[in-house]
Motif scaffolding. Structure first.
Motif, PDB file in Angstrom:
ATOM      1  N   LYS A   5     -32.836 -11.590 -27.660  1.00 22.01           N
ATOM      2  CA  LYS A   5     -33.637 -10.549 -28.229  1.00 22.01           C
ATOM      3  C   LYS A   5     -32.984  -9.314 -28.053  1.00 22.01           C
ATOM      4  CE  LYS A   5     -38.442 -11.783 -29.085  1.00 22.01           C
ATOM      5  NZ  LYS A   5     -39.958 -11.610 -28.744  1.00 22.01           N
ATOM      6  N   ILE A   6     -32.678  -8.934 -26.706  1.00 29.15           N
ATOM      7  CA  ILE A   6     -32.114  -7.817 -26.284  1.00 29.15           C
ATOM      8  C   ILE A   6     -30.583  -7.709 -27.008  1.00 29.15           C
ATOM      9  CG2 ILE A   6     -30.961  -6.431 -24.311  1.00 29.15           C
ATOM     10  CD1 ILE A   6     -33.140  -7.710 -22.706  1.00 29.15           C
ATOM     11  N   PHE A   7     -29.927  -8.729 -26.991  1.00 26.38           N
ATOM     12  CA  PHE A   7     -28.585  -8.824 -27.691  1.00 26.38           C
ATOM     13  C   PHE A   7     -28.711  -8.262 -29.042  1.00 26.38           C
ATOM     14  CE2 PHE A   7     -26.687 -12.013 -24.472  1.00 26.38           C
ATOM     15  CZ  PHE A   7     -26.684 -11.100 -23.589  1.00 26.38           C
ATOM     16  N   ASN A   8     -29.673  -8.802 -29.736  1.00 29.01           N
ATOM     17  CA  ASN A   8     -29.876  -8.448 -31.386  1.00 29.01           C
ATOM     18  C   ASN A   8     -30.520  -7.299 -31.643  1.00 29.01           C
ATOM     19  OD1 ASN A   8     -28.569 -10.847 -32.185  1.00 29.01           O
ATOM     20  ND2 ASN A   8     -30.338 -12.233 -31.324  1.00 29.01           N
ATOM     21  N   MET A   9     -30.866  -6.530 -30.705  1.00 27.60           N
ATOM     22  CA  MET A   9     -31.492  -5.114 -30.895  1.00 27.60           C
ATOM     23  C   MET A   9     -30.453  -4.374 -31.728  1.00 27.60           C
ATOM     24  SD  MET A   9     -34.083  -4.681 -27.904  1.00 27.60           S
ATOM     25  CE  MET A   9     -34.846  -2.959 -28.259  1.00 27.60           C
ATOM     26  N   GLU A  10     -30.704  -3.411 -32.250  1.00 27.23           N
ATOM     27  CA  GLU A  10     -29.834  -2.628 -32.926  1.00 27.23           C
ATOM     28  C   GLU A  10     -29.468  -1.308 -31.979  1.00 27.23           C
ATOM     29  OE1 GLU A  10     -30.792  -1.171 -36.872  1.00 27.23           O
ATOM     30  OE2 GLU A  10     -30.921  -3.317 -37.653  1.00 27.23           O
ATOM     31  N   PHE A  11     -27.901  -1.239 -31.814  1.00 28.51           N
ATOM     32  CA  PHE A  11     -27.695  -0.155 -31.038  1.00 28.51           C
ATOM     33  C   PHE A  11     -28.312   1.174 -31.235  1.00 28.51           C
ATOM     34  CE2 PHE A  11     -25.051   3.357 -29.333  1.00 28.51           C
ATOM     35  CZ  PHE A  11     -25.294   3.258 -27.983  1.00 28.51           C
ATOM     36  N   SER A  12     -28.529   1.454 -32.706  1.00 29.05           N
ATOM     37  CA  SER A  12     -28.768   2.568 -33.157  1.00 29.05           C
ATOM     38  C   SER A  12     -30.555   2.918 -32.809  1.00 29.05           C
ATOM     39  CB  SER A  12     -28.878   2.688 -34.749  1.00 29.05           C
ATOM     40  OG  SER A  12     -29.572   1.591 -35.329  1.00 29.05           O
ATOM     41  N   PHE A  60     -22.204  -3.958 -29.669  1.00 29.02           N
ATOM     42  CA  PHE A  60     -21.637  -2.572 -29.071  1.00 29.02           C
ATOM     43  C   PHE A  60     -20.994  -2.803 -27.753  1.00 29.02           C
ATOM     44  CE2 PHE A  60     -22.313   0.841 -26.205  1.00 29.02           C
ATOM     45  CZ  PHE A  60     -21.759   1.883 -26.863  1.00 29.02           C
ATOM     46  N   PHE A  61     -21.394  -3.613 -26.932  1.00 32.05           N
ATOM     47  CA  PHE A  61     -20.496  -3.880 -25.769  1.00 32.05           C
ATOM     48  C   PHE A  61     -19.113  -4.873 -26.156  1.00 32.05           C
ATOM     49  CE2 PHE A  61     -24.261  -2.132 -23.905  1.00 32.05           C
ATOM     50  CZ  PHE A  61     -23.916  -1.420 -22.803  1.00 32.05           C
ATOM     51  N   ALA A  62     -19.406  -5.685 -26.906  1.00 34.46           N
ATOM     52  CA  ALA A  62     -18.271  -6.966 -27.014  1.00 34.46           C
ATOM     53  C   ALA A  62     -17.136  -6.181 -27.760  1.00 34.46           C
ATOM     54  CB  ALA A  62     -18.867  -7.842 -28.084  1.00 34.46           C
ATOM     55  N   ASP A  63     -17.140  -4.853 -28.757  1.00 28.85           N
ATOM     56  CA  ASP A  63     -16.250  -4.204 -29.329  1.00 28.85           C
ATOM     57  C   ASP A  63     -16.044  -3.004 -28.573  1.00 28.85           C
ATOM     58  OD1 ASP A  63     -16.529  -6.228 -31.111  1.00 28.85           O
ATOM     59  OD2 ASP A  63     -17.228  -4.951 -32.715  1.00 28.85           O
ATOM     60  N   ALA A  64     -16.353  -2.849 -27.189  1.00 27.00           N
ATOM     61  CA  ALA A  64     -16.070  -1.416 -26.537  1.00 27.00           C
ATOM     62  C   ALA A  64     -14.624  -1.540 -26.371  1.00 27.00           C
ATOM     63  CB  ALA A  64     -16.806  -1.729 -25.403  1.00 27.00           C
ATOM     64  N   PRO A  65     -13.920  -0.248 -26.649  1.00 26.64           N
ATOM     65  CA  PRO A  65     -12.494  -0.110 -26.766  1.00 26.64           C
ATOM     66  C   PRO A  65     -12.098  -0.318 -25.304  1.00 26.64           C
ATOM     67  CG  PRO A  65     -13.673   1.867 -27.606  1.00 26.64           C
ATOM     68  CD  PRO A  65     -14.807   0.947 -26.872  1.00 26.64           C
TER      69      PRO A  65
END
Length: 115
Positions: A5-12, A60-65
């Motif tokens: 549930k946390i992982f699938n929440m929208e960062f926005s 958001f975290f998986a694609d963090a630069p």
């Protein structure tokens, strides 16, 4: 709440919650952005793009630069769980951010937050 549930929440939807927590305690959105940038490597423009794209918290975290190597120095509890003991690597990244925002809201100076 489950990890999924946390992982699938929208960062926005999460970002304003982080900002509001800081603002309620007399801190600023700029400081929240600085923490996020330190932790993930996103610049302000990238951060705004991530919010506009409605990506998940996981993405958001998986694609963090560039996840900051010094994030491993973050210790302490969030919701009764020690961040250094979180077993799921992605959940640990999320808890690192939670912990840093908690420290900001508690009035800790930025130079101490950003180890």
């Amino acid at each position: 709440m489950s990890n999924d549930k946390i992982f699938n929440m929208e960062f926005s939807k999460i970002y304003p919650l982080l900002v509001n927590k800081a603002i309620r305690k007399g801190r600023s959105q700029k400081e929240v952005d600085e923490i996020i940038s330190w932790l993930t490597g996103y610049c302000k423009q990238n951060l705004d793009e991530m919010i506009a794209q409605n990506i998940t918290y996981y993405t958001f975290f998986a694609d963090a630069p560039r996840l900051n190597e010094r994030r491993r120095l973050i210790t302490g509890s969030v919701c009764g769980v020690k961040v250094q003991d979180v077993e799921n690597p992605m959940m640990q990244e999320i808890r690192y951010l939670d912990k840093l925002i908690d420290e900001l809201a508690k009035g800790r100076p930025m130079e101490k937050i950003l180890r």
